[in-house]
Design a protein around this motif. Structure first.
Motif, PDB file in Angstrom:
ATOM      1  N   GLN A  33       0.834  -1.189   0.000  1.00 48.79           N
ATOM      2  CA  GLN A  33       0.000   0.000   0.000  1.00 48.79           C
ATOM      3  C   GLN A  33       0.880   1.255   0.000  1.00 48.79           C
ATOM      4  N   TYR A  35       0.776   5.371   1.158  1.00 47.19           N
ATOM      5  CA  TYR A  35       0.102   6.356   1.987  1.00 47.19           C
ATOM      6  C   TYR A  35       0.793   7.708   1.826  1.00 47.19           C
ATOM      7  N   GLN A  37       1.337  11.555   3.868  1.00 46.32           N
ATOM      8  CA  GLN A  37       1.225  12.250   5.145  1.00 46.32           C
ATOM      9  C   GLN A  37       1.606  13.710   4.946  1.00 46.32           C
ATOM     10  N   GLY A  40       2.395  17.179  10.111  1.00 47.68           N
ATOM     11  CA  GLY A  40       1.605  17.321  11.327  1.00 47.68           C
ATOM     12  C   GLY A  40       0.271  16.582  11.297  1.00 47.68           C
ATOM     13  N   ARG A  41       0.049  15.773  10.270  1.00 43.66           N
ATOM     14  CA  ARG A  41      -1.243  15.085  10.154  1.00 43.66           C
ATOM     15  C   ARG A  41      -1.060  13.569  10.165  1.00 43.66           C
ATOM     16  N   GLY A  42      -2.185  12.868  10.219  1.00 45.80           N
ATOM     17  CA  GLY A  42      -2.146  11.419  10.106  1.00 45.80           C
ATOM     18  C   GLY A  42      -1.944  10.980   8.666  1.00 45.80           C
ATOM     19  N   LEU A  43      -1.694   9.690   8.497  1.00 46.19           N
ATOM     20  CA  LEU A  43      -1.477   9.158   7.154  1.00 46.19           C
ATOM     21  C   LEU A  43      -2.815   8.911   6.464  1.00 46.19           C
ATOM     22  N   HIS A  45      -4.541   6.851   3.170  1.00 46.69           N
ATOM     23  CA  HIS A  45      -4.337   5.784   2.197  1.00 46.69           C
ATOM     24  C   HIS A  45      -4.525   6.304   0.783  1.00 46.69           C
ATOM     25  N   PHE A  88       4.657   7.101   1.930  1.00 45.45           N
ATOM     26  CA  PHE A  88       5.142   5.880   2.559  1.00 45.45           C
ATOM     27  C   PHE A  88       4.572   4.662   1.852  1.00 45.45           C
ATOM     28  N   ILE A 101       3.446  -2.993   7.935  1.00 46.12           N
ATOM     29  CA  ILE A 101       4.751  -2.426   8.274  1.00 46.12           C
ATOM     30  C   ILE A 101       5.104  -1.340   7.265  1.00 46.12           C
ATOM     31  N   PHE A 102       5.524  -0.189   7.773  1.00 48.60           N
ATOM     32  CA  PHE A 102       5.821   0.974   6.936  1.00 48.60           C
ATOM     33  C   PHE A 102       7.311   1.162   6.709  1.00 48.60           C
ATOM     34  N   GLN A 104      10.434   4.086   5.528  1.00 50.95           N
ATOM     35  CA  GLN A 104      10.856   5.364   6.098  1.00 50.95           C
ATOM     36  C   GLN A 104      10.270   6.572   5.379  1.00 50.95           C
TER      37      GLN A 104
ATOM     38  N   TYR B  35       1.031   2.929  16.268  1.00 51.09           N
ATOM     39  CA  TYR B  35       2.337   3.230  15.717  1.00 51.09           C
ATOM     40  C   TYR B  35       2.963   4.396  16.477  1.00 51.09           C
ATOM     41  N   GLY B  42      11.306   6.609  12.188  1.00 50.52           N
ATOM     42  CA  GLY B  42      10.169   6.531  11.273  1.00 50.52           C
ATOM     43  C   GLY B  42       8.939   5.994  11.985  1.00 50.52           C
ATOM     44  N   LEU B  43       8.116   5.244  11.263  1.00 52.10           N
ATOM     45  CA  LEU B  43       6.875   4.689  11.805  1.00 52.10           C
ATOM     46  C   LEU B  43       7.136   3.278  12.314  1.00 52.10           C
ATOM     47  N   PHE B  91       0.358   7.218  16.720  1.00 47.21           N
ATOM     48  CA  PHE B  91      -0.803   7.112  15.851  1.00 47.21           C
ATOM     49  C   PHE B  91      -1.566   5.826  16.129  1.00 47.21           C
ATOM     50  N   GLU B 102      -7.110  -1.066   3.405  1.00 44.24           N
ATOM     51  CA  GLU B 102      -6.506   0.166   3.872  1.00 44.24           C
ATOM     52  C   GLU B 102      -6.727   0.370   5.359  1.00 44.24           C
ATOM     53  N   ALA B 103      -5.767   1.057   5.968  1.00 42.81           N
ATOM     54  CA  ALA B 103      -5.885   1.444   7.362  1.00 42.81           C
ATOM     55  C   ALA B 103      -6.235   2.926   7.417  1.00 42.81           C
ATOM     56  N   PHE B 105      -6.111   6.269   9.623  1.00 44.32           N
ATOM     57  CA  PHE B 105      -5.311   6.808  10.714  1.00 44.32           C
ATOM     58  C   PHE B 105      -6.017   7.945  11.432  1.00 44.32           C
ATOM     59  N   GLY B 106      -5.770   8.012  12.750  1.00 49.23           N
ATOM     60  CA  GLY B 106      -6.165   9.191  13.501  1.00 49.23           C
ATOM     61  C   GLY B 106      -5.137  10.295  13.296  1.00 49.23           C
ATOM     62  N   GLN B 107      -5.397  11.435  13.938  1.00 47.16           N
ATOM     63  CA  GLN B 107      -4.519  12.592  13.776  1.00 47.16           C
ATOM     64  C   GLN B 107      -3.276  12.513  14.655  1.00 47.16           C
ATOM     65  N   ARG B 110       0.717  13.915  20.008  1.00 47.70           N
ATOM     66  CA  ARG B 110       2.120  14.356  20.092  1.00 47.70           C
ATOM     67  C   ARG B 110       2.508  14.387  21.558  1.00 47.70           C
TER      68      ARG B 110
END
Lengths: 112, 114
Positions: A33, A35, A37, A40-43, A45, A88, A101-102, A104, B35, B42-43, B91, B102-103, B105-107, B110
């Motif tokens: 997949q 993604y 980003q 400052g935000r979420g990922l 899809h 990503f 698994i993501f 870098q 995550y 990274g993640l 996350f 697909e996953a 994600f929330g925001q 931090r």
């Protein structure tokens, strides 16, 4: 542990140009997949390609998958300043039951 | 508009304090991921639940981190005691069928540990 490795780590292009990002992975996968980003935000899809597929399109996005080389590429055509973000790849490992698994990531900058 | 909700969005805490991060997955999703994102690593996948059962938490430091799903609408990630090296964005993501789809994600939360 990281599965996918993106290349390049950073890419800077002009608006209107195409952007190509690559991802390599190590194990057998069910799907791969991509993604995006924003800072400052979420990922979010973008696209999923299954292990038995070779190419997939969605709007200005084109993804290829070569399972023999364990690699994938994401092409963004006619880029826009709004495409500026980190991208990503993520793999669903065949032997790990749905674990995602993501890599870098590639930081893309599109200059107006 | 279904979305994954994480609280708090920001947390500053002193070293040694307990931190609890919460996540409300999308209704009907049976998979939840936690995550951690840092510039250096990274993640990183910390934990992974399916139908509220932990399937994999091998990425999580067991001595101080714990993850639970008390019910289908709540996932929690706790750090006790917190350390400065835990500073990161955490996350939560949910999905209808694990990594097969697909996953969402929330925001993120931090976290800064001083």
């Amino acid at each position: 542990s990281q599965q996918g490795e993106e290349d390049p780590q950073a890419l800077s292009i002009q608006e209107g140009e195409n952007a190509t990002m690559n991802c390599s992975y190590k194990t057998s996968i069910n799907n791969l997949q991509w993604y995006r980003q924003n800072s400052g935000r979420g990922l979010v899809h973008l696209i999923l390609i299954r292990s038995n597929e070779r190419e997939k399109h969605s709007g200005r996005l084109r993804v290829t998958l070569d399972t023999s080389k364990k690699s994938s590429s994401l092409l963004i055509t006619a880029s826009r300043a709004a495409d500026t973000a980190s991208y990503f790849c993520a793999t669903d490992d065949h032997n790990q039951g749905g674990k995602l698994i993501f890599g870098q990531g590639t930081e893309l900058s599109v200059k107006p | 508009d279904a979305r994954v909700t994480q609280t708090p969005r920001h947390k500053v805490t002193e070293m040694g304090q307990e931190v609890t991060m919460r996540c409300q997955p999308i209704l009907g999703h049976n998979t939840v991921f936690w995550y951690r994102q840092t510039m250096m690593q990274g993640l990183e996948l910390l934990a992974y639940f399916r139908n509220r059962a932990p399937l994999d938490d091998s990425g999580m430091p067991k001595d101080r981190f714990s993850a639970e799903m008390p019910d289908a609408t709540l996932a929690t990630l706790k750090i006790q005691p917190s350390e400065p090296r835990d500073s990161a964005v955490y996350f939560c993501a949910s999905g209808p069928r694990g990594g097969d789809t697909e996953a969402f994600f929330g925001q993120g939360t931090r976290l800064t540990v001083v």
